[in-house]
Design a protein around this motif. Sequence first.
Motif, PDB file in Angstrom:
ATOM      1  N   ARG A 197      -5.583 -30.313  13.723  1.00  0.00           N
ATOM      2  CA  ARG A 197      -5.180 -29.364  12.678  1.00  0.00           C
ATOM      3  C   ARG A 197      -4.776 -30.082  11.401  1.00  0.00           C
ATOM      4  O   ARG A 197      -4.963 -29.569  10.288  1.00  0.00           O
ATOM      5  N   GLU A 198      -4.211 -31.295  11.559  1.00  0.00           N
ATOM      6  CA  GLU A 198      -3.824 -32.069  10.373  1.00  0.00           C
ATOM      7  C   GLU A 198      -4.987 -32.855   9.805  1.00  0.00           C
ATOM      8  O   GLU A 198      -4.814 -33.639   8.863  1.00  0.00           O
ATOM      9  N   ASN A 199      -6.175 -32.652  10.386  1.00  0.00           N
ATOM     10  CA  ASN A 199      -7.410 -33.273   9.900  1.00  0.00           C
ATOM     11  C   ASN A 199      -7.343 -34.798   9.947  1.00  0.00           C
ATOM     12  O   ASN A 199      -7.830 -35.491   9.047  1.00  0.00           O
ATOM     13  N   LYS A 200      -6.714 -35.325  11.009  1.00  0.00           N
ATOM     14  CA  LYS A 200      -6.634 -36.770  11.200  1.00  0.00           C
ATOM     15  C   LYS A 200      -7.662 -37.194  12.243  1.00  0.00           C
ATOM     16  O   LYS A 200      -8.088 -36.394  13.080  1.00  0.00           O
ATOM     17  N   ASP A 201      -8.059 -38.462  12.134  1.00  0.00           N
ATOM     18  CA  ASP A 201      -8.978 -38.985  13.134  1.00  0.00           C
ATOM     19  C   ASP A 201      -8.278 -39.040  14.490  1.00  0.00           C
ATOM     20  O   ASP A 201      -7.108 -39.423  14.586  1.00  0.00           O
ATOM     21  N   LEU A 202      -9.003 -38.669  15.513  1.00  0.00           N
ATOM     22  CA  LEU A 202      -8.433 -38.601  16.851  1.00  0.00           C
ATOM     23  C   LEU A 202      -8.859 -39.826  17.653  1.00  0.00           C
ATOM     24  O   LEU A 202      -9.984 -39.929  18.118  1.00  0.00           O
ATOM     25  N   ASP A 203      -7.924 -40.781  17.771  1.00  0.00           N
ATOM     26  CA  ASP A 203      -8.177 -42.004  18.534  1.00  0.00           C
ATOM     27  C   ASP A 203      -7.755 -41.734  19.978  1.00  0.00           C
ATOM     28  O   ASP A 203      -6.574 -41.832  20.325  1.00  0.00           O
ATOM     29  N   LEU A 204      -8.716 -41.386  20.804  1.00  0.00           N
ATOM     30  CA  LEU A 204      -8.372 -40.970  22.166  1.00  0.00           C
ATOM     31  C   LEU A 204      -7.697 -42.050  22.992  1.00  0.00           C
ATOM     32  O   LEU A 204      -6.764 -41.755  23.747  1.00  0.00           O
ATOM     33  N   PRO A 205      -8.138 -43.329  22.938  1.00  0.00           N
ATOM     34  CA  PRO A 205      -7.403 -44.350  23.696  1.00  0.00           C
ATOM     35  C   PRO A 205      -5.944 -44.459  23.269  1.00  0.00           C
ATOM     36  O   PRO A 205      -5.048 -44.546  24.111  1.00  0.00           O
ATOM     37  N   ALA A 206      -5.691 -44.460  21.963  1.00  0.00           N
ATOM     38  CA  ALA A 206      -4.304 -44.519  21.484  1.00  0.00           C
ATOM     39  C   ALA A 206      -3.553 -43.260  21.878  1.00  0.00           C
ATOM     40  O   ALA A 206      -2.371 -43.297  22.229  1.00  0.00           O
ATOM     41  N   HIS A 207      -4.282 -42.139  21.802  1.00  0.00           N
ATOM     42  CA  HIS A 207      -3.673 -40.871  22.197  1.00  0.00           C
ATOM     43  C   HIS A 207      -3.293 -40.889  23.672  1.00  0.00           C
ATOM     44  O   HIS A 207      -2.228 -40.397  24.066  1.00  0.00           O
ATOM     45  N   LYS A 208      -4.131 -41.496  24.470  1.00  0.00           N
ATOM     46  CA  LYS A 208      -3.855 -41.591  25.899  1.00  0.00           C
ATOM     47  C   LYS A 208      -2.587 -42.395  26.172  1.00  0.00           C
ATOM     48  O   LYS A 208      -1.780 -42.040  27.037  1.00  0.00           O
ATOM     49  N   VAL A 209      -2.408 -43.475  25.418  1.00  0.00           N
ATOM     50  CA  VAL A 209      -1.202 -44.291  25.558  1.00  0.00           C
ATOM     51  C   VAL A 209       0.022 -43.492  25.155  1.00  0.00           C
ATOM     52  O   VAL A 209       1.076 -43.546  25.803  1.00  0.00           O
ATOM     53  N   MET A 210      -0.111 -42.733  24.072  1.00  0.00           N
ATOM     54  CA  MET A 210       1.008 -41.903  23.624  1.00  0.00           C
ATOM     55  C   MET A 210       1.389 -40.884  24.692  1.00  0.00           C
ATOM     56  O   MET A 210       2.577 -40.698  24.997  1.00  0.00           O
TER      57      MET A 210
ATOM     58  N   ALA B   7       4.113 -41.707  42.449  1.00  0.00           N
ATOM     59  CA  ALA B   7       3.068 -40.745  42.794  1.00  0.00           C
ATOM     60  C   ALA B   7       2.659 -39.909  41.587  1.00  0.00           C
ATOM     61  O   ALA B   7       1.468 -39.689  41.341  1.00  0.00           O
ATOM     62  N   GLU B   8       3.642 -39.468  40.810  1.00  0.00           N
ATOM     63  CA  GLU B   8       3.344 -38.597  39.676  1.00  0.00           C
ATOM     64  C   GLU B   8       2.803 -39.366  38.480  1.00  0.00           C
ATOM     65  O   GLU B   8       2.068 -38.814  37.658  1.00  0.00           O
ATOM     66  N   ALA B   9       3.176 -40.632  38.360  1.00  0.00           N
ATOM     67  CA  ALA B   9       2.732 -41.414  37.201  1.00  0.00           C
ATOM     68  C   ALA B   9       1.566 -42.341  37.543  1.00  0.00           C
ATOM     69  O   ALA B   9       1.170 -43.169  36.724  1.00  0.00           O
ATOM     70  N   ALA B  10       1.014 -42.170  38.737  1.00  0.00           N
ATOM     71  CA  ALA B  10       0.017 -43.125  39.223  1.00  0.00           C
ATOM     72  C   ALA B  10      -1.197 -43.253  38.321  1.00  0.00           C
ATOM     73  O   ALA B  10      -1.790 -44.335  38.207  1.00  0.00           O
ATOM     74  N   TYR B  11      -1.587 -42.168  37.641  1.00  0.00           N
ATOM     75  CA  TYR B  11      -2.850 -42.182  36.911  1.00  0.00           C
ATOM     76  C   TYR B  11      -2.701 -42.455  35.423  1.00  0.00           C
ATOM     77  O   TYR B  11      -3.685 -42.434  34.682  1.00  0.00           O
ATOM     78  N   PHE B  12      -1.483 -42.720  34.985  1.00  0.00           N
ATOM     79  CA  PHE B  12      -1.276 -43.046  33.577  1.00  0.00           C
ATOM     80  C   PHE B  12      -1.516 -44.541  33.352  1.00  0.00           C
ATOM     81  O   PHE B  12      -1.650 -45.318  34.304  1.00  0.00           O
ATOM     82  N   GLU B  13      -1.553 -44.910  32.078  1.00  0.00           N
ATOM     83  CA  GLU B  13      -1.802 -46.308  31.724  1.00  0.00           C
ATOM     84  C   GLU B  13      -0.831 -47.228  32.466  1.00  0.00           C
ATOM     85  O   GLU B  13       0.380 -46.994  32.488  1.00  0.00           O
ATOM     86  N   GLU B  14      -1.362 -48.285  33.069  1.00  0.00           N
ATOM     87  CA  GLU B  14      -0.557 -49.157  33.923  1.00  0.00           C
ATOM     88  C   GLU B  14       0.614 -49.779  33.174  1.00  0.00           C
ATOM     89  O   GLU B  14       1.739 -49.811  33.673  1.00  0.00           O
ATOM     90  N   GLY B  15       0.347 -50.288  31.973  1.00  0.00           N
ATOM     91  CA  GLY B  15       1.422 -50.927  31.211  1.00  0.00           C
ATOM     92  C   GLY B  15       2.540 -49.963  30.887  1.00  0.00           C
ATOM     93  O   GLY B  15       3.731 -50.291  31.028  1.00  0.00           O
ATOM     94  N   VAL B  16       2.152 -48.753  30.457  1.00  0.00           N
ATOM     95  CA  VAL B  16       3.153 -47.730  30.135  1.00  0.00           C
ATOM     96  C   VAL B  16       3.873 -47.296  31.408  1.00  0.00           C
ATOM     97  O   VAL B  16       5.104 -47.148  31.425  1.00  0.00           O
ATOM     98  N   ARG B  17       3.113 -47.091  32.461  1.00  0.00           N
ATOM     99  CA  ARG B  17       3.696 -46.650  33.737  1.00  0.00           C
ATOM    100  C   ARG B  17       4.742 -47.643  34.240  1.00  0.00           C
ATOM    101  O   ARG B  17       5.845 -47.262  34.644  1.00  0.00           O
ATOM    102  N   ASP B  18       4.392 -48.925  34.189  1.00  0.00           N
ATOM    103  CA  ASP B  18       5.323 -49.957  34.665  1.00  0.00           C
ATOM    104  C   ASP B  18       6.548 -50.043  33.769  1.00  0.00           C
ATOM    105  O   ASP B  18       7.668 -50.261  34.243  1.00  0.00           O
ATOM    106  N   SER B  19       6.337 -49.880  32.458  1.00  0.00           N
ATOM    107  CA  SER B  19       7.463 -49.932  31.525  1.00  0.00           C
ATOM    108  C   SER B  19       8.453 -48.813  31.805  1.00  0.00           C
ATOM    109  O   SER B  19       9.676 -49.035  31.839  1.00  0.00           O
ATOM    110  N   LYS B  20       7.965 -47.613  32.013  1.00  0.00           N
ATOM    111  CA  LYS B  20       8.850 -46.478  32.279  1.00  0.00           C
ATOM    112  C   LYS B  20       9.426 -46.536  33.691  1.00  0.00           C
ATOM    113  O   LYS B  20      10.472 -45.957  33.960  1.00  0.00           O
ATOM    114  N   ARG B  21       8.747 -47.239  34.565  1.00  0.00           N
ATOM    115  CA  ARG B  21       9.324 -47.468  35.899  1.00  0.00           C
ATOM    116  C   ARG B  21      10.576 -48.323  35.774  1.00  0.00           C
ATOM    117  O   ARG B  21      11.588 -48.077  36.453  1.00  0.00           O
ATOM    118  N   GLN B  22      10.505 -49.323  34.917  1.00  0.00           N
ATOM    119  CA  GLN B  22      11.689 -50.141  34.647  1.00  0.00           C
ATOM    120  C   GLN B  22      12.782 -49.308  33.993  1.00  0.00           C
ATOM    121  O   GLN B  22      13.970 -49.503  34.254  1.00  0.00           O
TER     122      GLN B  22
END
Length: 681
Positions: free
Chosen positions: A274-287, A343-358
Motif C-alpha cells: 500500500r505504501e508502494n515500496k519494493d517488497l523484499d520477501l527474504p528480508a520480510h521473512k526475517v522480519m 515446536a512452534e518456531a521450528a519453521y522460522f529462520e534458524e538464526g532468528v529462531r535461535d536468537s529468540k530462544r536465547q
Amino acid sequence: MGVDGEAGLRMQLVSGTGEFDREGLERFARATRMTECGLSYAVIAIVGPQSSGKSTLLNHLFHTSFDEMDALKGRRQTTQGIWAAEARGIRPFTLVLDIEGTDSRERGEDDTTFEKQSSLFALAVADVIIVNMWCHDIGREQASNKPLLKTVFQVMMRLFTPRKATLLFVIRDKTKTPMETLEPILREDIEKIWQSVPKPQKHQSTPFADFFNVEVTALPNFEEREEEFKTQVARLRDRFQDSVAEGQLAGDRRGVVPASGFPLSVAEMWCIIRENKDLDLPAHKVMVATVRCEQIATEKLAQLQDSEEWEALQTAVDAGSEAEHFGARANQLAAEALATYDAEAAYFEEGVRDSKRQFLLKGMSALIRPLHTAVVAAAAARCVDAFKTDLDDATGGKDGSAVSFAASAAACLQAAALSFESDAEDADVSLFGWSVEEVRAKLLADMESHVASLRSQKLKQIATDAEKSLSDAISEPIAALLEAVTDNTWRDIRAVFFHEVDGACSEVEQAVAGFDMGGEEQARMKAAVEAAGRRVVEERVRRESGHALSLMKDRFFAVFSQDDQGLPRKWTDCDDIKAIAFDARRAALRLLAVVAAMRLDTVDDSIEPTLLSLLGEGASGEGSNSSRTQDGEWGRARGKQRGKEMGKGKGRSGERGQQKGAADIHVRWLAGGQQVGQGRP
C-alpha cells in the motif's frame, strides 16, 4: 468472519477501500487451526476479469462459499477487495483467496492502483495463482486478459523472492478447438507479454521460466454444460490434494513463512504494498520470524508464570518451606516451555529462531533464579543450624568439653558439607547450570567461624576452670602460710604454688588434648594459668601486707612477753629487758621482710638486711637463741590460734593480757618508730 455450514469459514481480508483486517485473519487462523500447520499449508489465489466466474470456479473447486454473480441481475462487481476461505476436504490445509476482478466498471478505466496492489499481493502470498481467462481471448491482440498479465509480470519485478510461483491458466468456456492447439498459442502470447514488460538490467535476459511454472487447463461453459463442467472441476480438484509435495503445484517451499506467522506476514506485506515500496520477501521473512518468534517466546514465558505448578513452587519457596525437588520441577517447567517454543518456531529462520530462544532462556532465568537463590540460601541456613546443633552435641554441649574437639568438628563439617551438596543438587536447575560456589564458600566460612568461636569458648572455659581450681588449691594454704610467718614462709609458698601450678597445667594439657593445639598455643595457655595463680598469691600477699603493722606488733609482743618455750615470761631482776626488746624488734622486722615483696621467683634479696640495719649495731647478727626460737614458736602458735582469735576479736586473754601493760612502752616504740613507719621498702 462468517460461517456457512459445510462450506466452512470465510472472511473479508482486504476491504474495497484497501483496509486489511489483521485481527479477523488471526481469529480465522485460530478457528481453522491454520496456525498449527507449520510449513504444511498452501495458499491459492485467483485473478481475472470481473464477472468471469472466478468465485463460481472456487466454490466448485474448493467447496467454498464466496458470493457469486446473479446472472439475472446482470454483470456487476460481486467481489470487493480480497476474501479468504478454507478449502474443504483438501489436505494439507489450503487457504483460498478470491481477489476482486480487474477491468471493473465500478473502479473505472483509470483506477488501476488496487489492481496492481492486489496482483502483487497475490504473487507475494500465494503458492498458486489461478489466472481465469476466456477461451475467445487466446490469440487476440486486444484480449481482456493482456492488461492483467502485464500487471502480474510488472509487479513480479518488484518481488525479491527465491521461489517460483505456479501460474495455472484456466481457460473458461472452451470451444471445440483442441487443447493441443490452444496451449501453444497461449504460451506464445504469454512469452510476448513477458518480452514487452520493462525489466531491471539484471533481468533483461532472464527467461520467463525462471520466475513461473506455467500450467494450463480448460473448462466448458458452466451454464450450458454444467455436468461436464463439474466433472472437469473434480479432476482439477485432485491436483490440489497434497499440493505442497515436491513436483506438485505448490511444491516450491523456499521462503514459505510458518503458518503461525502468516497473519503477521501478510498484514505487513499489504502495508508495504500500500505504501508502494519494493517488497523484499527474504528480508520480510526475517522480519516476520523476528516478530513472531519473540511473540512465541513471550507467550511461553507467560504460560510458565501462569501455570499451577509454578505457583505451587513459588508459594513453597516464599513460605520458607523446603520446596522438595525444586531443581527437577523448575527444570521441567523450563524444558516444557522450550519444547513448545521449539515446536512452534521450528519453521522460522534458524538464526532468528535461535536468537529468540536465547531471549526465552534469559526470561526464564530471570524468573527462576531468584527462587533458586532463595532455595539454596535456605538450604545453607538449615545446614548451618544443623551443624551447630550436631557440633554442640558432639562436643558435650556449651558447658562441656569434647574428648576430641578437632575430630568432632571435622566430622560435623564434613556431614554439613555433604548435606548442603545434596540440597544444592536437589535445587539445581540443569538447564541453566547456576553456580552455588559463592553460597558454598559463605557456608564453609560461617561454619569455620562457629568452630573457631566454640573452640575459643571451650578453651576459655578450660582455662577458667583451671584458674579457679588453682586458686582454690593455693588460696587457703598460702593464706595460712602468710598468717604464720616464719623464716621459711616463702620457701613453703613456692613449694605449694609450683606444685599446684604443675598439677593445673597437667590438667589443662589433658583437657586440650582433643583441640589440635600447637605447642606454642598450649604454652601460652599454661602461662596464663600460672599467671592467674601468681595473681592469687600477689593478692594474698598484698592483703596480708596491709596488716603488716598489726602483725609486727603481735610478733613484737609475743617475743617480748614469752620465753623460749612460748610460755609467759616471768620477769626477774636478772632479765636483760633491753636485749629482750631488741630481739622482739628484730623479730617484728623479719616479719615485715616476709610480706614486703613477692618471692615466687626470687630466693635471696636485701630486704631483710636492710630492715635489720635500722636496729643499729649488731642488728645483722644472729641474735639470741631465745629470739630465733620464739620466732618459730610464735609462727606455729599463730597458725594454731588463728581460728580462736578471729572469734574473739582484738581482745587478748590469759597471760598475754596480764603481760600487756609491761610491754606497752615497747609497742609504742615499734608503732611510732620513724624508720619502720615509713612503709614498705
